[in-house]
Each structure stands twice: as structure tokens, then as C-alpha cells.
Design a protein around this motif. Structure first.
Motif, PDB file in Angstrom:
ATOM      1  N   PHE A  32      67.042   8.860 -41.689  1.00 27.39           N
ATOM      2  CA  PHE A  32      66.750   7.381 -41.742  1.00 27.39           C
ATOM      3  C   PHE A  32      67.669   6.609 -42.128  1.00 27.39           C
ATOM      4  CE2 PHE A  32      65.348   5.549 -45.962  1.00 27.39           C
ATOM      5  CZ  PHE A  32      65.411   6.557 -46.515  1.00 27.39           C
ATOM      6  N   ALA A  33      67.407   5.271 -41.777  1.00 33.79           N
ATOM      7  CA  ALA A  33      68.357   4.341 -42.187  1.00 33.79           C
ATOM      8  C   ALA A  33      67.731   3.177 -42.903  1.00 33.79           C
ATOM      9  CB  ALA A  33      69.287   3.855 -40.981  1.00 33.79           C
ATOM     10  N   SER A 101      64.619 -10.829 -32.263  1.00 32.91           N
ATOM     11  CA  SER A 101      63.303 -10.627 -31.777  1.00 32.91           C
ATOM     12  C   SER A 101      62.525  -9.675 -32.403  1.00 32.91           C
ATOM     13  CB  SER A 101      63.579 -10.333 -30.382  1.00 32.91           C
ATOM     14  OG  SER A 101      62.158  -9.988 -29.652  1.00 32.91           O
ATOM     15  N   ALA A 103      60.379  -7.863 -35.105  1.00 33.17           N
ATOM     16  CA  ALA A 103      59.520  -7.936 -36.387  1.00 33.17           C
ATOM     17  C   ALA A 103      59.732  -9.438 -37.090  1.00 33.17           C
ATOM     18  CB  ALA A 103      59.804  -6.816 -37.424  1.00 33.17           C
ATOM     19  N   ALA A 111      65.794  -3.094 -41.611  1.00 33.36           N
ATOM     20  CA  ALA A 111      65.758  -2.184 -40.353  1.00 33.36           C
ATOM     21  C   ALA A 111      67.149  -2.403 -39.889  1.00 33.36           C
ATOM     22  CB  ALA A 111      64.649  -2.795 -39.411  1.00 33.36           C
ATOM     23  N   VAL A 168      73.313   9.395 -34.484  1.00 32.06           N
ATOM     24  CA  VAL A 168      74.246   8.325 -34.072  1.00 32.06           C
ATOM     25  C   VAL A 168      75.140   7.623 -34.903  1.00 32.06           C
ATOM     26  CG1 VAL A 168      74.188   5.903 -32.718  1.00 32.06           C
ATOM     27  CG2 VAL A 168      72.534   7.693 -32.138  1.00 32.06           C
TER      28      VAL A 168
HETATM   29  C1  LIG Z   1      55.958  -5.011 -39.216  1.00 28.81           C
HETATM   30  C2  LIG Z   1      56.739  -4.149 -38.377  1.00 28.81           C
HETATM   31  C3  LIG Z   1      57.152  -4.658 -36.897  1.00 28.81           C
HETATM   32  C4  LIG Z   1      57.977  -4.286 -36.233  1.00 28.81           C
HETATM   33  N1  LIG Z   1      58.341  -4.886 -35.107  1.00 28.81           N
HETATM   34  C5  LIG Z   1      59.058  -4.439 -34.106  1.00 28.81           C
HETATM   35  C6  LIG Z   1      59.573  -4.988 -33.009  1.00 28.81           C
HETATM   36  O1  LIG Z   1      59.166  -6.449 -32.743  1.00 28.81           O
HETATM   37  N2  LIG Z   1      60.608  -4.585 -31.932  1.00 28.81           N
HETATM   38  C7  LIG Z   1      61.129  -3.288 -32.541  1.00 28.81           C
HETATM   39  O2  LIG Z   1      61.536  -2.776 -31.516  1.00 28.81           O
HETATM   40  N3  LIG Z   1      60.421  -2.433 -33.314  1.00 28.81           N
HETATM   41  C8  LIG Z   1      59.713  -2.905 -34.397  1.00 28.81           C
HETATM   42  N4  LIG Z   1      59.412  -2.284 -35.531  1.00 28.81           N
HETATM   43  C9  LIG Z   1      60.065  -1.118 -35.568  1.00 28.81           C
HETATM   44  C10 LIG Z   1      61.237  -0.816 -36.765  1.00 28.81           C
HETATM   45  O3  LIG Z   1      61.155  -1.722 -37.632  1.00 28.81           O
HETATM   46  C11 LIG Z   1      62.490  -1.298 -35.872  1.00 28.81           C
HETATM   47  O4  LIG Z   1      62.482  -0.561 -34.481  1.00 28.81           O
HETATM   48  C12 LIG Z   1      63.767  -1.068 -36.674  1.00 28.81           C
HETATM   49  O5  LIG Z   1      65.029  -1.310 -35.959  1.00 28.81           O
HETATM   50  C13 LIG Z   1      63.954   0.595 -37.196  1.00 28.81           C
HETATM   51  O6  LIG Z   1      65.241   0.396 -37.553  1.00 28.81           O
HETATM   52  P1  LIG Z   1      65.120   1.285 -39.014  1.00 28.81           P
HETATM   53  O7  LIG Z   1      66.570   1.441 -39.531  1.00 28.81           O
HETATM   54  O8  LIG Z   1      64.249   1.032 -40.059  1.00 28.81           O
HETATM   55  O9  LIG Z   1      64.711   2.717 -38.418  1.00 28.81           O
HETATM   56  P2  LIG Z   1      64.242   4.004 -39.440  1.00 28.81           P
HETATM   57  O10 LIG Z   1      62.877   3.915 -39.769  1.00 28.81           O
HETATM   58  O11 LIG Z   1      65.344   4.404 -40.289  1.00 28.81           O
HETATM   59  O12 LIG Z   1      64.623   5.135 -38.046  1.00 28.81           O
HETATM   60  C14 LIG Z   1      63.738   5.166 -36.890  1.00 28.81           C
HETATM   61  C15 LIG Z   1      63.979   6.467 -36.121  1.00 28.81           C
HETATM   62  O13 LIG Z   1      65.319   6.606 -35.762  1.00 28.81           O
HETATM   63  C16 LIG Z   1      65.959   7.689 -36.214  1.00 28.81           C
HETATM   64  N5  LIG Z   1      67.206   7.113 -36.748  1.00 28.81           N
HETATM   65  C17 LIG Z   1      67.556   6.274 -37.479  1.00 28.81           C
HETATM   66  N6  LIG Z   1      69.028   5.963 -37.619  1.00 28.81           N
HETATM   67  C18 LIG Z   1      69.504   6.967 -36.879  1.00 28.81           C
HETATM   68  C19 LIG Z   1      70.798   7.318 -36.697  1.00 28.81           C
HETATM   69  N7  LIG Z   1      71.830   6.602 -37.176  1.00 28.81           N
HETATM   70  N8  LIG Z   1      70.777   8.374 -35.984  1.00 28.81           N
HETATM   71  C20 LIG Z   1      70.013   9.110 -35.403  1.00 28.81           C
HETATM   72  N9  LIG Z   1      68.790   8.757 -35.651  1.00 28.81           N
HETATM   73  C21 LIG Z   1      68.362   7.767 -36.208  1.00 28.81           C
HETATM   74  C22 LIG Z   1      65.131   7.998 -37.583  1.00 28.81           C
HETATM   75  O14 LIG Z   1      65.193   9.689 -37.575  1.00 28.81           O
HETATM   76  C23 LIG Z   1      63.733   7.741 -37.025  1.00 28.81           C
HETATM   77  O15 LIG Z   1      63.069   8.522 -36.103  1.00 28.81           O
HETATM   78  C24 LIG Z   1      58.430  -3.144 -36.362  1.00 28.81           C
HETATM   79  C25 LIG Z   1      58.162  -2.137 -37.672  1.00 28.81           C
HETATM   80  C26 LIG Z   1      57.383  -2.969 -38.508  1.00 28.81           C
HETATM   81  C27 LIG Z   1      56.993  -2.073 -39.818  1.00 28.81           C
END
Ligand SMILES: Cc1cc2nc3c(=O)[nH]c(=O)nc-3n(C[C@H](O)[C@H](O)[C@H](O)COP(=O)(O)OP(=O)(O)OC[C@H]3O[C@@H](n4cnc5c(N)ncnc54)[C@H](O)[C@@H]3O)c2cc1C
Length: 262
Positions: A32-33, A101, A103, A111, A168
């Protein structure tokens, strides 16, 4: 505070070498990131990994650069870091818009840009701008490095084309010169069909590109207004919210056409 039904071990590797060796040893490991998506899924019981590996401490992934007409985004870059970058804002306005766009400010502070499409959500916001920019993804594992075109990254709902042990590391986003573009999103709560829809367009000196996306079919790249209308007719998309948005986008494109002809 988050409470999890299943226990898991947490490790923050300091290097890619350590990460890849842990990934190869433990079949039930996930990376996770930002964690804004992964930990929600763990909490809901959708996923129950044995080991979660934090990418944030790995210096090789702290990458953000622009040079030779290429923006390179690393696996730990947060959405807010991109939004706050003057280069992104000026030269990659669609990357800015799609990032903005997602969240809200607090979520975007954690994120990551790459985590957004690694969720495998077929209409993840960042996919729209990356498709318009013809971006390429760098994927790395113990076996080496390979490149994946952004159009191929989502395999099916919730799944990306990564094999076990792969992550990635970077995204390469070519600079397209000055362009006019916009991104619009209709979240599922506003749609009768309970699907997410999005539409983005990019008009450069050479070409016009439109991306339409819905949860069921993912993203489709079209090269004209007629192409968009034909696609929507073929799909039988008649929801008033979508039709209104498409009308607005077509008007905007018409206006842009008139401006460039003037
Ligand atoms: C309140 C709320 C609102 C949200 N609104 C939106 C929205 O409007 N639009 C939207 O698209 N999403 C939304 N999300 C979902 C999420 O927050 C986003 O998609 C965010 O960009 C995910 O990034 P992260 O770094 O937190 O991912 P993580 O939670 O760290 O990872 C997400 C997934 O990707 C994998 N992963 C992460 N990085 C890598 C890498 N480098 N290589 C391989 N696998 C990897 C992880 O294993 C996991 O399966 C929302 C979430 C919340 C809690």
C-alpha cells in the motif's frame, strides 16, 4: 481509530530489494502507499492479507520529475503533491483536474496518484487524464522491469494486470504541448443506474480526444464529437444526467473549435 477483523503484520521496507524479497516469500502479502483504499477494504472484510507492506519508506520510489517532455510520477507521490506542483498545473492541467476530483483534501493528502488506478476501479479519476496523455506504467518485480500501456492496466473490476510480486514504480506522462481540456465526473449517488460516469476531453493543435467512462464498460477513447454521440447511442445511454453533461461538453468543444478557427 480503525479496527480490523483479521490480524496482519505490517512492515515498511527500506529498499525495493527488501520489498521484492518479502513479496516473494509471503503469498498473502499486499502493498500500500496512502492506504486510503486498502485499509477500508481490509476493515470491511473484503481483503484479509497476512502481511501489508508500506511503500512510503522506499527512497527509490520517491520520484517526481519533468524533463525532455516527460512528467514522471513515482509510487509515493500523493494527489495533493501533484495538485500543488506548478508544472502539473501549467503543463498538465488534466492531471491537475483529475487529481483534484478525488475525494477531499484530507484523503488526497495521503492518497497517491498511482494508488488511485491500482485499485482496479475501471473509472478511477486518474485513468481519464492518463489515457488522454498516452501514459505508460512502469512495473517492477524481482524478474525485472516491464512497461504497460495505461489502456491495458485494468484487467477487470477491482483488478489490475499486475502479477504476483509486481508493483507499479512510476508513470510516464508525455507532454502534449498546450491544450484545452476538461474533466467531469458524475458520482453514482447522482445517477439512476447507480454507476459512476466521467468524461474528459483534450484538444491539441493536432487532434481532438474524448474519453467517456462508466463503471460497466470502463474507459473508451474517441476522436470526435460524432464518435461520442455514436458510442452513447450504441450503448443506449439515455440517463438525463449523462445527456445533460454530454450536451455541455459538446457545447464546450464547439466553442473551443470556434476559438481556434478565429
Ligand atoms: C472518503 C473517501 C473518498 C474517496 N473518493 C474517491 C474518489 O472520488 N475517486 C476515486 O477514484 N477514489 C476515491 N477513493 C478511493 C481512494 O482514496 C483513492 O483511489 C486513492 O487515490 C487511493 O490511493 P492510495 O495511495 O491511498 O491507495 P492504497 O490504499 O495505498 O492502495 C490502493 C490499492 O492499490 C494497490 N497499490 C497501491 N500502490 C501500488 C503500487 N505502487 N503498485 C501496485 N499496487 C499498488 C494496493 O495494494 C491497493 O490494492 C476514496 C476513498 C475514501 C476513503
Amino acid at each position: 481509530m480503525l479496527f480490523f477483523q483479521n490480524e496482519f503484520e505490517y512492515i515498511a521496507p527500506k529498499s525495493l530489494e527488501q520489498l521484492f524479497s518479502l513479496l516473494s516469500e509471503e503469498e498473502g502479502a499486499v502493498v500500500f502507499a496512502g492506504g486510503t483504499d486498502l485499509f477500508v477494504r481490509i476493515k470491511k472484510g473484503i481483503l484479509s492479507p497476512k502481511l501489508v507492506l508500506d511503500l512510503k519508506r522506499i527512497e527509490e520510489l520517491w520520484f517526481f520529475s519533468f524533463g525532455e517532455d516527460m512528467l514522471v510520477i513515482g509510487a509515493t507521490n500523493t494527489l495533493n503533491e501533484l495538485i500543488e506542483s506548478p508544472i502539473v498545473r501549467k503543463l498538465f492541467p488534466l492531471i491537475y483536474e483529475c487529481s483534484f476530483s478525488v475525494a477531499n483534501y484530507l484523503v488526497r493528502n495521503k492518497a497517491t496518484f498511482i494508488g488511485n488506478f491500482c485499485t482496479g476501479f475501471p473509472v478511477a479519476d486518474t485513468l481519464f487524464c492518463l489515457l488522454l496523455h498516452d501514459a505508460e506504467i512502469e512495473v517492477q518485480s524481482l524478474k525485472g522491469i516491464r512497461k504497460v500501456k495505461i489502456k491495458d492496466i485494468v484487467e477487470n473490476y477491482g483488478r489490475v494486470v499486475l502479477e504476483r510480486g509486481e508493483i507499479v514504480t512510476r508513470v510516464f506522462v508525455p507532454y502534449k504541448g498546450e491544450y484545452r481540456g476538461k474533466y467531469y465526473r458524475i458520482p453514482r449517488k447522482f445517477c439512476v443506474t447507480r454507476a459512476d460516469f466521467g468524461i474528459a476531453y483534450m484538444i491539441t493543435e493536432e487532434e481532438k480526444r474524448i474519453v467517456f467512462g462508466d463503471t460497466g464498460s470502463g474507459l473508451t477513447l474517441l476522436d470526435s464529437e460524432e464518435g461520442l454521440e455514436e458510442y452513447l447511442n450504441k450503448k443506449g445511454i439515455e440517463e438525463p444526467e449523462i445527456c445533460l453533461l454530454v450536451e455541455k461538453v459538446l457545447e464546450e468543444i464547439k466553442f473551443q473549435n470556434a476559438c481556434s478557427e478565429a
